[in-house]
Structure formats: C-alpha cells, structure tokens
Design a protein around this motif. Structure first.
Motif, PDB file in Angstrom:
ATOM      1  N   UNK A   1       0.845  -1.208   0.000  1.00 15.23           N
ATOM      2  CA  UNK A   1       0.000   0.000   0.000  1.00 15.23           C
ATOM      3  C   UNK A   1       0.878   1.256   0.000  1.00 15.23           C
ATOM      4  N   UNK A   2       1.955   1.226   0.775  1.00 11.88           N
ATOM      5  CA  UNK A   2       2.874   2.360   0.816  1.00 11.88           C
ATOM      6  C   UNK A   2       3.535   2.546  -0.553  1.00 11.88           C
ATOM      7  N   UNK A   3       3.887   1.451  -1.202  1.00 16.82           N
ATOM      8  CA  UNK A   3       4.553   1.498  -2.502  1.00 16.82           C
ATOM      9  C   UNK A   3       3.671   2.131  -3.579  1.00 16.82           C
ATOM     10  N   UNK A   4       2.345   2.071  -3.408  1.00 24.18           N
ATOM     11  CA  UNK A   4       1.417   2.645  -4.392  1.00 24.18           C
ATOM     12  C   UNK A   4       1.196   4.136  -4.212  1.00 24.18           C
ATOM     13  N   UNK A   5       1.688   4.697  -3.107  1.00 28.02           N
ATOM     14  CA  UNK A   5       1.480   6.118  -2.819  1.00 28.02           C
ATOM     15  C   UNK A   5       2.521   6.984  -3.535  1.00 28.02           C
ATOM     16  N   UNK A   6       2.219   8.262  -3.656  1.00 26.73           N
ATOM     17  CA  UNK A   6       3.220   9.238  -4.080  1.00 26.73           C
ATOM     18  C   UNK A   6       3.680   9.966  -2.820  1.00 26.73           C
ATOM     19  N   UNK A   7       4.867  10.568  -2.833  1.00 22.21           N
ATOM     20  CA  UNK A   7       5.316  11.308  -1.640  1.00 22.21           C
ATOM     21  C   UNK A   7       4.310  12.376  -1.210  1.00 22.21           C
ATOM     22  N   UNK A   8       3.707  13.082  -2.177  1.00 25.79           N
ATOM     23  CA  UNK A   8       2.749  14.139  -1.829  1.00 25.79           C
ATOM     24  C   UNK A   8       1.494  13.575  -1.165  1.00 25.79           C
ATOM     25  N   UNK A   9       0.966  12.512  -1.748  1.00 25.83           N
ATOM     26  CA  UNK A   9      -0.246  11.907  -1.177  1.00 25.83           C
ATOM     27  C   UNK A   9       0.037  11.319   0.195  1.00 25.83           C
ATOM     28  N   UNK A  10       1.196  10.711   0.337  1.00 26.26           N
ATOM     29  CA  UNK A  10       1.566  10.108   1.614  1.00 26.26           C
ATOM     30  C   UNK A  10       1.679  11.165   2.705  1.00 26.26           C
ATOM     31  N   UNK A  11       2.331  12.287   2.395  1.00 24.68           N
ATOM     32  CA  UNK A  11       2.466  13.377   3.364  1.00 24.68           C
ATOM     33  C   UNK A  11       1.088  13.893   3.778  1.00 24.68           C
ATOM     34  N   UNK A  12       0.161  13.983   2.824  1.00 26.99           N
ATOM     35  CA  UNK A  12      -1.207  14.427   3.145  1.00 26.99           C
ATOM     36  C   UNK A  12      -1.918  13.436   4.048  1.00 26.99           C
ATOM     37  N   UNK A  13      -1.773  12.156   3.758  1.00 26.26           N
ATOM     38  CA  UNK A  13      -2.432  11.125   4.579  1.00 26.26           C
ATOM     39  C   UNK A  13      -1.915  11.123   6.003  1.00 26.26           C
ATOM     40  N   UNK A  14      -0.607  11.392   6.158  1.00 22.19           N
ATOM     41  CA  UNK A  14       0.006  11.366   7.486  1.00 22.19           C
ATOM     42  C   UNK A  14      -0.194  12.668   8.252  1.00 22.19           C
ATOM     43  N   UNK A  15      -0.530  13.748   7.542  1.00 18.52           N
ATOM     44  CA  UNK A  15      -0.587  15.090   8.139  1.00 18.52           C
ATOM     45  C   UNK A  15      -1.387  15.182   9.443  1.00 18.52           C
ATOM     46  N   UNK A  16      -2.566  14.538   9.551  1.00 18.41           N
ATOM     47  CA  UNK A  16      -3.299  14.665  10.821  1.00 18.41           C
ATOM     48  C   UNK A  16      -2.591  14.010  12.009  1.00 18.41           C
ATOM     49  N   UNK A  17      -1.615  13.152  11.744  1.00 17.33           N
ATOM     50  CA  UNK A  17      -1.002  12.347  12.801  1.00 17.33           C
ATOM     51  C   UNK A  17       0.472  12.660  13.049  1.00 17.33           C
ATOM     52  N   UNK A  18       1.171  13.163  12.038  1.00 21.35           N
ATOM     53  CA  UNK A  18       2.602  13.471  12.186  1.00 21.35           C
ATOM     54  C   UNK A  18       2.985  14.497  11.140  1.00 21.35           C
ATOM     55  N   UNK A  19       3.990  15.297  11.452  1.00 21.69           N
ATOM     56  CA  UNK A  19       4.469  16.302  10.510  1.00 21.69           C
ATOM     57  C   UNK A  19       5.610  15.709   9.698  1.00 21.69           C
ATOM     58  N   UNK A  20       5.347  15.456   8.428  1.00 21.01           N
ATOM     59  CA  UNK A  20       6.378  14.945   7.523  1.00 21.01           C
ATOM     60  C   UNK A  20       6.126  15.566   6.153  1.00 21.01           C
ATOM     61  N   UNK A  21       7.204  15.972   5.492  1.00 22.70           N
ATOM     62  CA  UNK A  21       7.045  16.607   4.187  1.00 22.70           C
ATOM     63  C   UNK A  21       7.247  15.588   3.075  1.00 22.70           C
ATOM     64  N   UNK A  22       6.660  15.880   1.920  1.00 22.00           N
ATOM     65  CA  UNK A  22       6.855  15.037   0.743  1.00 22.00           C
ATOM     66  C   UNK A  22       8.341  14.976   0.400  1.00 22.00           C
ATOM     67  N   UNK A  23       9.038  16.090   0.603  1.00 18.99           N
ATOM     68  CA  UNK A  23      10.476  16.131   0.317  1.00 18.99           C
ATOM     69  C   UNK A  23      11.230  15.125   1.191  1.00 18.99           C
ATOM     70  N   UNK A  24      10.870  15.062   2.456  1.00 17.94           N
ATOM     71  CA  UNK A  24      11.535  14.112   3.357  1.00 17.94           C
ATOM     72  C   UNK A  24      11.255  12.669   2.921  1.00 17.94           C
ATOM     73  N   UNK A  25      10.022  12.412   2.491  1.00  9.05           N
ATOM     74  CA  UNK A  25       9.657  11.077   2.022  1.00  9.05           C
ATOM     75  C   UNK A  25      10.468  10.730   0.768  1.00  9.05           C
ATOM     76  N   UNK A  26      10.593  11.721  -0.136  1.00  7.60           N
ATOM     77  CA  UNK A  26      11.374  11.528  -1.365  1.00  7.60           C
ATOM     78  C   UNK A  26      12.844  11.275  -1.043  1.00  7.60           C
ATOM     79  N   UNK A  27      13.414  12.143  -0.189  1.00  5.39           N
ATOM     80  CA  UNK A  27      14.834  12.026   0.154  1.00  5.39           C
ATOM     81  C   UNK A  27      15.138  10.715   0.886  1.00  5.39           C
ATOM     82  N   UNK A  28      14.190  10.265   1.700  1.00  3.22           N
ATOM     83  CA  UNK A  28      14.363   9.006   2.415  1.00  3.22           C
ATOM     84  C   UNK A  28      14.095   7.795   1.544  1.00  3.22           C
ATOM     85  N   UNK A  29      13.540   8.038   0.365  1.00  2.59           N
ATOM     86  CA  UNK A  29      13.268   6.972  -0.587  1.00  2.59           C
ATOM     87  C   UNK A  29      12.329   5.908  -0.006  1.00  2.59           C
ATOM     88  N   UNK A  30      11.362   6.363   0.798  1.00  2.00           N
ATOM     89  CA  UNK A  30      10.436   5.440   1.470  1.00  2.00           C
ATOM     90  C   UNK A  30       9.703   4.546   0.481  1.00  2.00           C
TER      91      UNK A  30
END
Length: 86
Positions: free
Chosen positions: A46-75
């Motif tokens: 499920x995580x593999x099907x997400x984009x960094x932007x969509x993932x950051x939006x989904x996580x936003x209510x629960x944790x502060x993480x940017x799409x850039x951090x997700x991209x740089x971390x290569x999640x």
C-alpha cells in the motif's frame, strides 16, 4: 470499566494483525509508522502505491512529515523492495 483501557492494547502491539513493520524502512521510526497506520496505510504494498505528496497528506493529521523528506528518504522505493521480498 472498559472505557479506560479502550484501545490501550493495540498501541504497543506490533505484528501481522497490524500490518507490515514500517520501521524496517530507513527514516521511519515508531511515530511515523503509527502515523502511516492511522492514515490507513498498513502494508508495504500500500505504501509502494502512494506518491510522496499523497503520503504526506495522509500522514498530516497524525505526524508532521514533508513530501520532500519522504522523497529524500526513498520510502516508496524501499517499500516496493520490501513488498517484493514479502
């Protein structure tokens, strides 16, 4: 009194009933792993099907993480590799 312990057991539990262990991905610790689950993402696939932007939006209510951090971390690439290894 069931109200006091409502949901208390599941917060510390890890295992297959909760989905994949996201802490295997570099850059994801317990807090981000829980934010992913809270956002409805429970497996590497499920995580593999997400984009960094969509993932950051989904996580936003629960944790502060940017799409850039997700991209740089290569999640997402890491999740793809772990999903294949499953």
């Amino acid at each position: 009194d069931h109200a006091a312990d409502d949901g208390a057991e599941e917060t510390g539990a890890t295992g297959s009933q909760e989905g994949d262990d996201f802490t295997l991905i570099r850059g994801i610790g317990p807090r981000f792993a829980q934010a992913l689950r809270d956002g409805g993402v429970t497996t590497f696939a499920a995580l593999a099907r997400e984009t960094p932007d969509r993932l950051a939006e989904r996580m936003a209510p629960y944790a502060t993480v940017t799409a850039q951090r997700i991209r740089e971390g290569d999640w997402i690439s890491q999740a793809k590799a772990l999903a294949r290894a499953d």
